[in-house]
Motif scaffolding. Structure first.
Motif, PDB file in Angstrom:
ATOM      1  N   GLN A 104      47.488   8.109  19.030  1.00  0.00           N
ATOM      2  CA  GLN A 104      48.548   8.804  18.310  1.00  0.00           C
ATOM      3  C   GLN A 104      48.740   8.222  16.919  1.00  0.00           C
ATOM      4  N   GLU A 107      45.808   9.350  14.719  1.00  0.00           N
ATOM      5  CA  GLU A 107      45.829  10.782  14.445  1.00  0.00           C
ATOM      6  C   GLU A 107      46.968  11.172  13.502  1.00  0.00           C
ATOM      7  N   LYS A 108      48.160  10.634  13.753  1.00  0.00           N
ATOM      8  CA  LYS A 108      49.356  11.083  13.033  1.00  0.00           C
ATOM      9  C   LYS A 108      49.851  10.091  11.993  1.00  0.00           C
ATOM     10  N   GLU A 184      48.106  10.577   7.697  1.00  0.00           N
ATOM     11  CA  GLU A 184      47.503  11.243   8.831  1.00  0.00           C
ATOM     12  C   GLU A 184      45.986  11.165   8.753  1.00  0.00           C
ATOM     13  N   PHE A 185      45.342  11.375   9.879  1.00  0.00           N
ATOM     14  CA  PHE A 185      43.901  11.202   9.978  1.00  0.00           C
ATOM     15  C   PHE A 185      43.186  12.102   8.966  1.00  0.00           C
ATOM     16  N   TYR A 189      38.388  16.749  13.065  1.00  0.00           N
ATOM     17  CA  TYR A 189      38.182  16.154  14.385  1.00  0.00           C
ATOM     18  C   TYR A 189      38.540  17.118  15.501  1.00  0.00           C
ATOM     19  N   LYS A 191      39.448  16.707  20.003  1.00  0.00           N
ATOM     20  CA  LYS A 191      39.734  15.754  21.081  1.00  0.00           C
ATOM     21  C   LYS A 191      39.226  16.353  22.397  1.00  0.00           C
TER      22      LYS A 191
END
Length: 295
Positions: A104, A107-108, A184-185, A189, A191
Motif C-alpha cells: 500500500q 502504490e499510494k 504515488e507509484f 502496473y 496486481k
C-alpha cells in the motif's frame, strides 16, 4: 515492457514467488522483494526467502540485506526501493510479497515525517512490554479518535504513539495534511493475486512448516537468540516467534510444528482479508492478464 511493474501478492504459502520466478524468466525481467521479513540478512529459512540457485536464474533485489539489529519501516523500504531504481535495473519488475502495508505504501505513497530516534521508539516498545497494549491504545483513541488501528496491531500502535509523542500531531492529521504531497507509484502496473481454499492452505502450510523445521529454522533462530536479539522485531514474525518460545521454554518439536502451523493459518486469514479489500487485484487468469499487460 519498459517501466512496467507487476505486483505479485497473496497470502503466505500461496505459490506467488514460484510463479513470479517463472514469469520473470519468461519476460527477462527482475524480481524485487516486498516481504518485510525477507529484507533481513540471516533470516532465510523461516521467511522462505529465495535460494541462491533461484537468485542465479534472474536478478533479485532487496533480499537479505538489512543487518541486525536494524529494524526497517515502510518509509525505509520506500527509500531503498527508489534508490534501487536509480541503477540499471531490468524491467519488467515483478514486485513480490505478502506484506500488505508495504504494498500500500509503495502504490499510494505515504506521508513524510522527521526520523524518530530509535531510543524514542524503544522506550514505547518497553512500555508496551511492561504494561500491555491497553494504556497505549487508550492514549491513541484519546488523541486520535478516528484511528483505524486495532489494539492487537502492536507495530502500528507503537508507530502511532511514536508520531503523536514526537511530533505533537496524529497520524490521521498528518495523513490529511500530506495527502496531496504523497508520491504515488510512478510506473504503469497491474496486481495479480494467488489464493486457495482453507483446506488447501492447511495442507500447504503443514508441508511448509515441516520443510522449514527440517531445513534448520531452529538453528537459524538460535544464532540471533544467542546474540540477545530474541526481542528483535523480525523475530516476532510468524515462525521465528514460535521458535524463540521453543528455545526459551524447551518445548518439544511437536509443539513447535503445531504452533507454527496455527500462527501461519492465522496470518493467512489476516492477509486474505487485507488483499480481498483491493478490487483491482486480478485473482484469476494471471498469465493471460500478464501477457496482455506486457504486449
Amino acid at each position: 515492457m519498459k517501466k512496467k511493474c507487476i505486483f505479485v501478492l497473496g497470502p503466505t504459502a500461496s505459490g506467488k514467488s514460484a510463479w513470479a520466478l517463472l514469469q520473470a524468466e519468461k519476460y527477462k525481467g527482475s524480481i524485487i522483494n516486498i516481504d518485510s521479513v525477507q529484507l533481513y540478512k540471516g533470516l532465510i529459512i523461516g521467511s522462505a526467502a529465495p535460494t541462491e540457485e533461484e537468485k542465479r536464474k534472474i536478478p533479485h533485489y532487496l533480499y537479505s540485506y538489512v543487518e541486525a539489529p536494524k529494524e526497517m519501516t515502510a518509509g525505509d523500504y520506500l527509500k531503498d526501493f527508489y534508490q534501487l531504481l536509480e541503477s540499471n535495473i531490468r524491467f519488467p519488475l515483478f514486485i513480490v510479497g505478502g506484506t500488505g502495508f508495504y504494498i500500500q505504501a509503495l502504490e499510494k505513497g505515504m506521508f513524510n515525517i522527521e526520523p524518530v530516534p530509535i531510543e524514542f521508539r524503544k522506550s514505547i516498545e518497553e512500555e508496551l512490554a511492561a504494561r500491555g497494549a491497553e494504556g497505549l491504545y487508550a492514549e491513541l483513541k484519546e488523541k486520535d479518535p478516528d484511528t483505524k488501528i486495532h489494539i492487537n496491531d502492536h507495530y502500528r500502535l507503537v508507530r502511532a504513539i511514536e508520531i503523536i509523542r514526537y511530533t505533537g500531531t496524529t497520524p490521521t492529521e498528518l495523513n490529511k495534511k500530506s495527502s496531496e504531497n504523497k508520491n504515488e507509484f510512478p510506473f504503469e502496473y497491474i496486481k495479480v493475486g494467488f489464493d486457495f481454499d482453507k483446506s488447501d492452505f492447511e495442507e500447504r502450510v503443514k508441508r511448509r512448516t515441516k520443510k522449514i523445521i527440517e531445513a534448520g529454522i531452529i538453528e537459524e533462530t538460535t544464532k540471533f537468540y544467542n546474540l540477545n536479539l530474541a526481542d528483535w522485531a523480525p523475530l516476532q514474525s510468524v515462525g521465528y516467534k514460535e521458535t524463540v518460545e521453543f528455545l526459551r521454554s524447551s518445548k518439544s518439536k511437536e509443539w513447535l510444528f503445531e504452533a507454527i502451523n496455527q500462527s501461519t493459518m492465522q496470518l493467512i486469514k489476516k492477509q486474505k482479508t487485507w488483499f480481498k479489500r483491493d478490487k483491482s487485484v486480478l485473482w484469476s487468469n494471471q498469465e493471460q492478464s500478464l501477457a496482455q499487460f506486457l504486449a
